[in-house]
Design a protein around this motif. Structure first.
Motif, PDB file in Angstrom:
ATOM      1  N   HIS A  12      83.976 -43.248  29.219  1.00 19.39           N
ATOM      2  CA  HIS A  12      83.851 -41.901  29.773  1.00 19.39           C
ATOM      3  C   HIS A  12      84.545 -41.919  31.132  1.00 19.39           C
ATOM      4  O   HIS A  12      84.469 -42.926  31.853  1.00 19.39           O
ATOM      5  N   PRO A  13      85.215 -40.837  31.524  1.00 24.06           N
ATOM      6  CA  PRO A  13      85.864 -40.807  32.832  1.00 24.06           C
ATOM      7  C   PRO A  13      84.908 -41.101  33.991  1.00 24.06           C
ATOM      8  O   PRO A  13      85.314 -41.696  34.991  1.00 24.06           O
ATOM      9  N   LEU A  14      83.649 -40.706  33.863  1.00 28.04           N
ATOM     10  CA  LEU A  14      82.671 -41.016  34.905  1.00 28.04           C
ATOM     11  C   LEU A  14      82.464 -42.522  35.011  1.00 28.04           C
ATOM     12  O   LEU A  14      82.398 -43.072  36.100  1.00 28.04           O
ATOM     13  N   THR A  15      82.381 -43.186  33.880  1.00 26.93           N
ATOM     14  CA  THR A  15      82.208 -44.637  33.874  1.00 26.93           C
ATOM     15  C   THR A  15      83.391 -45.307  34.550  1.00 26.93           C
ATOM     16  O   THR A  15      83.216 -46.214  35.373  1.00 26.93           O
ATOM     17  N   ALA A  17      85.468 -44.027  36.773  1.00 23.93           N
ATOM     18  CA  ALA A  17      85.456 -43.729  38.210  1.00 23.93           C
ATOM     19  C   ALA A  17      84.369 -44.526  38.918  1.00 23.93           C
ATOM     20  O   ALA A  17      84.576 -45.040  40.025  1.00 23.93           O
ATOM     21  N   ARG A  18      83.216 -44.644  38.281  1.00 26.41           N
ATOM     22  CA  ARG A  18      82.112 -45.418  38.872  1.00 26.41           C
ATOM     23  C   ARG A  18      82.492 -46.889  38.966  1.00 26.41           C
ATOM     24  O   ARG A  18      82.284 -47.530  40.004  1.00 26.41           O
ATOM     25  N   ASP A  19      83.091 -47.417  37.901  1.00 29.44           N
ATOM     26  CA  ASP A  19      83.542 -48.811  37.915  1.00 29.44           C
ATOM     27  C   ASP A  19      84.587 -49.038  39.009  1.00 29.44           C
ATOM     28  O   ASP A  19      84.538 -50.034  39.730  1.00 29.44           O
ATOM     29  N   ALA A  20      85.531 -48.099  39.132  1.00 31.42           N
ATOM     30  CA  ALA A  20      86.585 -48.218  40.145  1.00 31.42           C
ATOM     31  C   ALA A  20      85.994 -48.205  41.554  1.00 31.42           C
ATOM     32  O   ALA A  20      86.536 -48.850  42.466  1.00 31.42           O
ATOM     33  N   ALA A  37      68.855 -42.037  34.401  1.00 31.49           N
ATOM     34  CA  ALA A  37      68.912 -41.650  32.985  1.00 31.49           C
ATOM     35  C   ALA A  37      69.915 -40.520  32.744  1.00 31.49           C
ATOM     36  O   ALA A  37      70.542 -40.463  31.679  1.00 31.49           O
ATOM     37  N   VAL A  38      70.073 -39.633  33.716  1.00 36.17           N
ATOM     38  CA  VAL A  38      71.040 -38.539  33.574  1.00 36.17           C
ATOM     39  C   VAL A  38      72.456 -39.105  33.553  1.00 36.17           C
ATOM     40  O   VAL A  38      73.275 -38.730  32.712  1.00 36.17           O
ATOM     41  N   LEU A  39      72.749 -40.011  34.470  1.00 33.45           N
ATOM     42  CA  LEU A  39      74.082 -40.617  34.494  1.00 33.45           C
ATOM     43  C   LEU A  39      74.337 -41.420  33.227  1.00 33.45           C
ATOM     44  O   LEU A  39      75.439 -41.370  32.666  1.00 33.45           O
ATOM     45  N   GLN A  40      73.335 -42.144  32.774  1.00 33.39           N
ATOM     46  CA  GLN A  40      73.488 -42.911  31.543  1.00 33.39           C
ATOM     47  C   GLN A  40      73.768 -41.980  30.366  1.00 33.39           C
ATOM     48  O   GLN A  40      74.602 -42.289  29.511  1.00 33.39           O
ATOM     49  N   ALA A  41      73.093 -40.837  30.320  1.00 32.50           N
ATOM     50  CA  ALA A  41      73.303 -39.876  29.238  1.00 32.50           C
ATOM     51  C   ALA A  41      74.704 -39.268  29.302  1.00 32.50           C
ATOM     52  O   ALA A  41      75.338 -39.054  28.257  1.00 32.50           O
ATOM     53  N   VAL A  60      80.800 -37.805  45.722  1.00 33.06           N
ATOM     54  CA  VAL A  60      80.345 -39.173  46.015  1.00 33.06           C
ATOM     55  C   VAL A  60      81.435 -40.181  45.662  1.00 33.06           C
ATOM     56  O   VAL A  60      81.682 -41.130  46.413  1.00 33.06           O
ATOM     57  N   LEU A  61      82.090 -39.968  44.527  1.00 34.75           N
ATOM     58  CA  LEU A  61      83.107 -40.920  44.066  1.00 34.75           C
ATOM     59  C   LEU A  61      84.476 -40.680  44.700  1.00 34.75           C
ATOM     60  O   LEU A  61      85.408 -41.462  44.483  1.00 34.75           O
ATOM     61  N   ARG A  62      84.587 -39.581  45.456  1.00 35.31           N
ATOM     62  CA  ARG A  62      85.842 -39.220  46.124  1.00 35.31           C
ATOM     63  C   ARG A  62      86.996 -39.072  45.140  1.00 35.31           C
ATOM     64  O   ARG A  62      88.081 -39.630  45.316  1.00 35.31           O
ATOM     65  N   VAL A  63      86.695 -38.317  44.069  1.00 33.46           N
ATOM     66  CA  VAL A  63      87.707 -37.972  43.072  1.00 33.46           C
ATOM     67  C   VAL A  63      87.652 -36.465  42.850  1.00 33.46           C
ATOM     68  O   VAL A  63      86.744 -35.791  43.336  1.00 33.46           O
TER      69      VAL A  63
END
Length: 70
Positions: A12-15, A17-20, A37-41, A60-63
């Motif tokens: 997922h693009p969120l994953t 961005a979070r990993d980056a 749980a919301v982010l995991q969903a 938060v992720l600056r994207v």
């Protein structure tokens, strides 16, 4: 492979961005004031994020918001 299966085979693009950003789900949740749980969903594609949720996460992720959408 059908298109819907390809979506589920990639991050997922969120994953991504979070990993980056070097953050865990728990860390991002705490900073963005979300329940983990919301982010995991969202990352599991079980919850479609609202514009407000995307905006908060993007800040938060600056994207850009569009970087978090599928």
């Amino acid at each position: 492979m059908p298109h819907d299966r390809m979506l589920h085979a990639t991050k997922h693009p969120l994953t991504a961005a979070r990993d980056a950003a070097g953050l865990t789900v728990e860390q991002l949740a705490r900073i963005a004031e979300f329940e983990p749980a919301v982010l995991q969903a969202i990352e599991a594609r079980c919850h479609r994020p609202t514009l407000g949720e995307l905006n908060a996460l993007a800040q938060v992720l600056r994207v850009k918001i569009v970087d978090l959408r599928e």
